[in-house]
Design a protein around this motif. Structure first.
Motif, PDB file in Angstrom:
ATOM      1  N   SER A  68      -4.352   5.294   7.758  1.00  0.00           N
ATOM      2  CA  SER A  68      -3.835   6.611   8.138  1.00  0.00           C
ATOM      3  C   SER A  68      -2.391   6.841   7.697  1.00  0.00           C
ATOM      4  O   SER A  68      -1.814   7.878   8.019  1.00  0.00           O
ATOM      5  N   ALA A  69      -1.817   5.905   6.951  1.00  0.00           N
ATOM      6  CA  ALA A  69      -0.420   6.044   6.520  1.00  0.00           C
ATOM      7  C   ALA A  69      -0.243   7.292   5.668  1.00  0.00           C
ATOM      8  O   ALA A  69      -1.050   7.552   4.769  1.00  0.00           O
ATOM      9  N   PRO A  70       0.806   8.070   5.932  1.00  0.00           N
ATOM     10  CA  PRO A  70       1.060   9.240   5.096  1.00  0.00           C
ATOM     11  C   PRO A  70       1.449   8.797   3.682  1.00  0.00           C
ATOM     12  O   PRO A  70       1.951   7.687   3.484  1.00  0.00           O
ATOM     13  N   GLU A  71       1.227   9.658   2.721  1.00  0.00           N
ATOM     14  CA  GLU A  71       1.492   9.322   1.327  1.00  0.00           C
ATOM     15  C   GLU A  71       2.937   8.856   1.105  1.00  0.00           C
ATOM     16  O   GLU A  71       3.199   8.018   0.243  1.00  0.00           O
ATOM     17  N   SER A  72       3.863   9.342   1.900  1.00  0.00           N
ATOM     18  CA  SER A  72       5.268   8.945   1.765  1.00  0.00           C
ATOM     19  C   SER A  72       5.480   7.455   2.068  1.00  0.00           C
ATOM     20  O   SER A  72       6.492   6.883   1.676  1.00  0.00           O
ATOM     21  N   GLU A  73       4.522   6.819   2.742  1.00  0.00           N
ATOM     22  CA  GLU A  73       4.632   5.398   3.078  1.00  0.00           C
ATOM     23  C   GLU A  73       3.834   4.492   2.143  1.00  0.00           C
ATOM     24  O   GLU A  73       3.870   3.285   2.279  1.00  0.00           O
ATOM     25  N   TRP A  74       3.106   5.079   1.193  1.00  0.00           N
ATOM     26  CA  TRP A  74       2.370   4.265   0.230  1.00  0.00           C
ATOM     27  C   TRP A  74       3.385   3.571  -0.668  1.00  0.00           C
ATOM     28  O   TRP A  74       4.386   4.154  -1.069  1.00  0.00           O
ATOM     29  N   ILE A  75       3.154   2.334  -1.012  1.00  0.00           N
ATOM     30  CA  ILE A  75       4.058   1.554  -1.850  1.00  0.00           C
ATOM     31  C   ILE A  75       3.455   1.437  -3.244  1.00  0.00           C
ATOM     32  O   ILE A  75       2.399   0.831  -3.422  1.00  0.00           O
ATOM     33  N   SER A  76       4.140   2.000  -4.212  1.00  0.00           N
ATOM     34  CA  SER A  76       3.624   1.991  -5.579  1.00  0.00           C
ATOM     35  C   SER A  76       3.601   0.575  -6.135  1.00  0.00           C
ATOM     36  O   SER A  76       4.592  -0.143  -6.085  1.00  0.00           O
ATOM     37  N   PHE A  77       2.444   0.162  -6.627  1.00  0.00           N
ATOM     38  CA  PHE A  77       2.308  -1.145  -7.275  1.00  0.00           C
ATOM     39  C   PHE A  77       2.276  -0.966  -8.790  1.00  0.00           C
ATOM     40  O   PHE A  77       2.416  -1.911  -9.532  1.00  0.00           O
ATOM     41  N   GLY A  78       2.054   0.250  -9.233  1.00  0.00           N
ATOM     42  CA  GLY A  78       2.078   0.556 -10.655  1.00  0.00           C
ATOM     43  C   GLY A  78       0.720   0.907 -11.207  1.00  0.00           C
ATOM     44  O   GLY A  78      -0.267   1.023 -10.491  1.00  0.00           O
ATOM     45  N   GLU A  79       0.694   1.090 -12.525  1.00  0.00           N
ATOM     46  CA  GLU A  79      -0.554   1.386 -13.214  1.00  0.00           C
ATOM     47  C   GLU A  79      -1.049   0.106 -13.867  1.00  0.00           C
ATOM     48  O   GLU A  79      -0.285  -0.622 -14.484  1.00  0.00           O
ATOM     49  N   GLY A  80      -2.323  -0.161 -13.691  1.00  0.00           N
ATOM     50  CA  GLY A  80      -2.905  -1.373 -14.246  1.00  0.00           C
ATOM     51  C   GLY A  80      -4.249  -1.104 -14.882  1.00  0.00           C
ATOM     52  O   GLY A  80      -4.623   0.047 -15.098  1.00  0.00           O
ATOM     53  N   VAL A  81      -4.960  -2.181 -15.142  1.00  0.00           N
ATOM     54  CA  VAL A  81      -6.281  -2.108 -15.762  1.00  0.00           C
ATOM     55  C   VAL A  81      -7.293  -2.711 -14.797  1.00  0.00           C
ATOM     56  O   VAL A  81      -7.062  -3.775 -14.218  1.00  0.00           O
ATOM     57  N   ALA A  82      -8.411  -2.026 -14.639  1.00  0.00           N
ATOM     58  CA  ALA A  82      -9.465  -2.458 -13.720  1.00  0.00           C
ATOM     59  C   ALA A  82     -10.429  -3.431 -14.380  1.00  0.00           C
ATOM     60  O   ALA A  82     -10.717  -3.320 -15.570  1.00  0.00           O
ATOM     61  N   ALA A  83     -10.924  -4.374 -13.576  1.00  0.00           N
ATOM     62  CA  ALA A  83     -11.983  -5.289 -14.014  1.00  0.00           C
ATOM     63  C   ALA A  83     -12.848  -5.592 -12.795  1.00  0.00           C
ATOM     64  O   ALA A  83     -12.365  -5.574 -11.664  1.00  0.00           O
ATOM     65  N   TYR A  84     -14.108  -5.825 -13.032  1.00  0.00           N
ATOM     66  CA  TYR A  84     -15.005  -6.235 -11.957  1.00  0.00           C
ATOM     67  C   TYR A  84     -15.382  -7.681 -12.225  1.00  0.00           C
ATOM     68  O   TYR A  84     -15.832  -8.023 -13.320  1.00  0.00           O
ATOM     69  N   GLU A  85     -15.147  -8.542 -11.232  1.00  0.00           N
ATOM     70  CA  GLU A  85     -15.401  -9.968 -11.387  1.00  0.00           C
ATOM     71  C   GLU A  85     -16.202 -10.493 -10.209  1.00  0.00           C
ATOM     72  O   GLU A  85     -16.102  -9.959  -9.094  1.00  0.00           O
ATOM     73  N   SER A  86     -16.928 -11.554 -10.434  1.00  0.00           N
ATOM     74  CA  SER A  86     -17.655 -12.234  -9.362  1.00  0.00           C
ATOM     75  C   SER A  86     -16.652 -13.020  -8.538  1.00  0.00           C
ATOM     76  O   SER A  86     -15.681 -13.542  -9.063  1.00  0.00           O
ATOM     77  N   ASP A  87     -16.909 -13.129  -7.244  1.00  0.00           N
ATOM     78  CA  ASP A  87     -15.992 -13.911  -6.393  1.00  0.00           C
ATOM     79  C   ASP A  87     -16.536 -15.305  -6.123  1.00  0.00           C
ATOM     80  O   ASP A  87     -16.066 -16.008  -5.268  1.00  0.00           O
ATOM     81  N   SER A  88     -17.533 -15.726  -6.882  1.00  0.00           N
ATOM     82  CA  SER A  88     -18.091 -17.064  -6.687  1.00  0.00           C
ATOM     83  C   SER A  88     -17.498 -18.064  -7.651  1.00  0.00           C
ATOM     84  O   SER A  88     -16.820 -17.762  -8.559  1.00  0.00           O
TER      85      SER A  88
END
Length: 88
Positions: A68-88
């Protein structure tokens, strides 16, 4: 598992999308990742745009302490690249 890689920062591993609104997805950190700590505050959630990233495509990432945090409290981590990986 959704992995976001931002140059110069550790990869962020996200378990599952909890909700979606306004083009953003609210994601929970992967259980092995557990959290992201900034100072003394622990953050377990991330906002990702687009809400359902395509592998190899750019994404915008913000770290959040509460859903429920307002957008003003979001902490920018930056722009990155997405990947889907197995967690096993």
């Amino acid at each position: 598992m959704l992995v976001i890689r931002v140059n110069g920062k550790r990869p962020i591993k996200l378990e599952r999308k909890l909700s979606e609104a306004g083009g953003w997805g609210l994601w929970d950190f992967h259980r092995a990742e557990s959290s992201y700590t900034i100072g003394v505050k622990t953050h377990r959630l991330a906002r990702v745009r687009p809400a359902e990233p395509a592998a190899g495509k750019p994404v915008e990432l913000f770290i959040m302490r509460e859903a429920s945090a307002p957008e003003s409290e979001w902490i920018s981590f930056g722009e990155g690249v997405a990947a889907y990986e197995s967690d096993s």
